[in-house]
Structures are given as C-alpha cells and as structure tokens.
Design a protein around this motif. Structure first.
Motif, PDB file in Angstrom:
ATOM      1  N   THR A   2     -14.545   6.889 -30.593  1.00  0.00           N
ATOM      2  CA  THR A   2     -13.295   6.978 -29.607  1.00  0.00           C
ATOM      3  C   THR A   2     -13.405   7.976 -28.377  1.00  0.00           C
ATOM      4  O   THR A   2     -13.267   7.868 -27.196  1.00  0.00           O
ATOM      5  CB  THR A   2     -11.580   7.541 -30.194  1.00  0.00           C
ATOM      6  N   TRP A   3     -13.933   8.788 -28.947  1.00  0.00           N
ATOM      7  CA  TRP A   3     -14.751  10.438 -28.403  1.00  0.00           C
ATOM      8  C   TRP A   3     -15.696   9.263 -26.465  1.00  0.00           C
ATOM      9  O   TRP A   3     -15.303   9.645 -25.955  1.00  0.00           O
ATOM     10  CB  TRP A   3     -15.343  11.238 -28.560  1.00  0.00           C
ATOM     11  N   LEU A   4     -16.241   8.757 -26.901  1.00  0.00           N
ATOM     12  CA  LEU A   4     -17.553   7.881 -26.110  1.00  0.00           C
ATOM     13  C   LEU A   4     -16.699   7.132 -25.509  1.00  0.00           C
ATOM     14  O   LEU A   4     -16.872   7.176 -23.619  1.00  0.00           O
ATOM     15  CB  LEU A   4     -18.393   7.376 -26.890  1.00  0.00           C
ATOM     16  N   ILE A   5     -15.746   6.818 -25.862  1.00  0.00           N
ATOM     17  CA  ILE A   5     -14.987   5.859 -25.285  1.00  0.00           C
ATOM     18  C   ILE A   5     -13.924   6.259 -24.093  1.00  0.00           C
ATOM     19  O   ILE A   5     -13.865   6.017 -22.464  1.00  0.00           O
ATOM     20  CB  ILE A   5     -13.849   4.607 -25.611  1.00  0.00           C
ATOM     21  N   MET A   6     -13.072   7.209 -24.496  1.00  0.00           N
ATOM     22  CA  MET A   6     -12.508   7.910 -23.606  1.00  0.00           C
ATOM     23  C   MET A   6     -12.966   9.337 -22.638  1.00  0.00           C
ATOM     24  O   MET A   6     -12.933   8.730 -21.422  1.00  0.00           O
ATOM     25  CB  MET A   6     -11.509   9.158 -24.147  1.00  0.00           C
ATOM     26  N   ALA A   7     -14.191   9.688 -22.685  1.00  0.00           N
ATOM     27  CA  ALA A   7     -15.315   9.963 -21.426  1.00  0.00           C
ATOM     28  C   ALA A   7     -15.710   8.666 -20.725  1.00  0.00           C
ATOM     29  O   ALA A   7     -15.521   8.934 -19.522  1.00  0.00           O
ATOM     30  CB  ALA A   7     -16.367  10.358 -22.811  1.00  0.00           C
ATOM     31  N   ILE A   8     -16.142   7.563 -20.862  1.00  0.00           N
ATOM     32  CA  ILE A   8     -16.307   7.000 -20.373  1.00  0.00           C
ATOM     33  C   ILE A   8     -15.067   6.452 -19.171  1.00  0.00           C
ATOM     34  O   ILE A   8     -15.023   6.455 -18.035  1.00  0.00           O
ATOM     35  CB  ILE A   8     -17.015   5.013 -20.845  1.00  0.00           C
ATOM     36  N   ALA A   9     -13.988   6.133 -20.409  1.00  0.00           N
ATOM     37  CA  ALA A   9     -12.536   5.291 -19.306  1.00  0.00           C
ATOM     38  C   ALA A   9     -11.870   6.910 -18.474  1.00  0.00           C
ATOM     39  O   ALA A   9     -12.040   6.091 -17.550  1.00  0.00           O
ATOM     40  CB  ALA A   9     -11.825   5.025 -20.579  1.00  0.00           C
ATOM     41  N   THR A  10     -12.602   7.982 -18.770  1.00  0.00           N
ATOM     42  CA  THR A  10     -11.225   8.529 -18.160  1.00  0.00           C
ATOM     43  C   THR A  10     -12.956  10.019 -16.425  1.00  0.00           C
ATOM     44  O   THR A  10     -12.199  10.412 -16.245  1.00  0.00           O
ATOM     45  CB  THR A  10     -11.096   9.797 -19.120  1.00  0.00           C
ATOM     46  N   GLY A  11     -13.857   8.830 -17.353  1.00  0.00           N
ATOM     47  CA  GLY A  11     -14.928   8.760 -16.168  1.00  0.00           C
ATOM     48  C   GLY A  11     -15.133  10.887 -15.981  1.00  0.00           C
ATOM     49  O   GLY A  11     -15.112  11.484 -15.449  1.00  0.00           O
ATOM     50  N   VAL A  75      -7.462   6.628 -17.160  1.00  0.00           N
ATOM     51  CA  VAL A  75      -8.018   6.051 -16.682  1.00  0.00           C
ATOM     52  C   VAL A  75      -8.753   5.733 -16.159  1.00  0.00           C
ATOM     53  O   VAL A  75      -8.262   5.782 -15.076  1.00  0.00           O
ATOM     54  CB  VAL A  75      -7.846   4.484 -17.948  1.00  0.00           C
ATOM     55  N   VAL A  76     -10.089   6.287 -15.635  1.00  0.00           N
ATOM     56  CA  VAL A  76     -10.502   6.417 -14.351  1.00  0.00           C
ATOM     57  C   VAL A  76     -11.528   5.445 -13.647  1.00  0.00           C
ATOM     58  O   VAL A  76     -12.197   5.755 -12.350  1.00  0.00           O
ATOM     59  CB  VAL A  76     -10.408   7.821 -12.922  1.00  0.00           C
TER      60      VAL A  76
END
Length: 155
Positions: A2-11, A75-76
């Motif tokens: 989840t942390w990886l997905i959120m790191a990518i999704a939030t730039g 999400v950016v």
C-alpha cells in the motif's frame, strides 16, 4: 505494498503538500521531464511516457480504492503524466517548460470539452488519469501552435 502504491500515486507524497496538490504534481511532472530529457536519448522518451501512463492508471485506480474516494486530490500521478504529455516532442528549453506548465494547468483547471466529459464519465484509474492526458494533449497542441506563431512573427 500500500505504501508503494500511495508513494507512486501521490508523486512521492507531493500530493500531500498544502494548498494545491495538482500544481505540486505538475511541478513533479515538469521536474521528471527535465531530468529525463536531459539524461535519456530522445528515442527512449516515448517509452518512458507510455510506461508512466500505464503505471499512473494502475496506481491511481488502486489509490482510489485504498482511500475509498473517487479521484482523491492527493493522487497527482495524473498531473505528472499530463505534464509529460504536454512537453512530449517540444523543445527542452525553459521557455517551453514554463509555457507548457501554464497551459497544462489552465486546461486542467478549466476543463473545457472534452476534458470535463472524460473527468465525469470515465471511472477508475483511467478516468483519474484520462482527463489529464487530454488536458496535456490540448496543452501540447497549443504549445506547438504558439511556437509556430512566435517563430513566424520573430523568425
């Protein structure tokens, strides 16, 4: 994961910066373009763009499910992809970076047709990213037209 997905999704968590997450994401996209255009051969850039778009759609859709909100503002990755589309094929020069940034933000914020339609109708990751890709395309075409007009006037 989840942390990886959120790191990518939030730039890289730029989407959590105060005030203007879309603008912060666009700046991350601009920085990524400048870095990639400076370090990579021109033939690699279209492949990078395609990869970023694919990852953006997947990450945005997953982040939407994680956060349980439609098109969450943090999400950016969509703005990052939109900036890459904006600057694709354009000269790697500061004036084009600035003009592209302004044009992309203008189209992303005002959402003229069909950008608004994509934003409202298309769901999931493709919907989150899709309107920014269309805004990037509009900005790219406007940037190209602007370059032609300026070149004609001053060339």
């Amino acid at each position: 994961m989840t942390w990886l997905i959120m790191a990518i999704a939030t730039g890289g968590y730029a989407g959590y910066l105060p005030g203007m997450p879309g603008t912060w994401g666009s700046l991350v996209g601009l920085g990524l373009f400048i870095l990639a255009a400076s370090l990579l051969p021109a033939g690699v850039l279209p492949w990078l763009l395609a990869g970023v778009i694919a990852v953006a759609v997947a990450a945005a859709g997953s982040a939407e499910k994680i956060l349980d909100r439609r098109d969450p503002s943090v999400v950016v990755i969509d703005e990052i992809a939109g900036m890459l589309v904006t600057l694709a094929g354009q000269p790697n020069e500061p004036l084009f970076w600035l003009a592209g940034f302004v044009l992309f933000r203008l189209f992303d914020i005002t959402k003229p047709f069909p950008i608004r339609w994509v934003d409202r109708v298309v769901q999931g990751g493709l919907g989150i990213v899709g309107d920014d890709l269309v805004a990037g395309l509009f900005a790219n075409l406007s940037l190209g037209l602007l370059a032609l007009v300026v070149g004609h006037l001053f060339g």
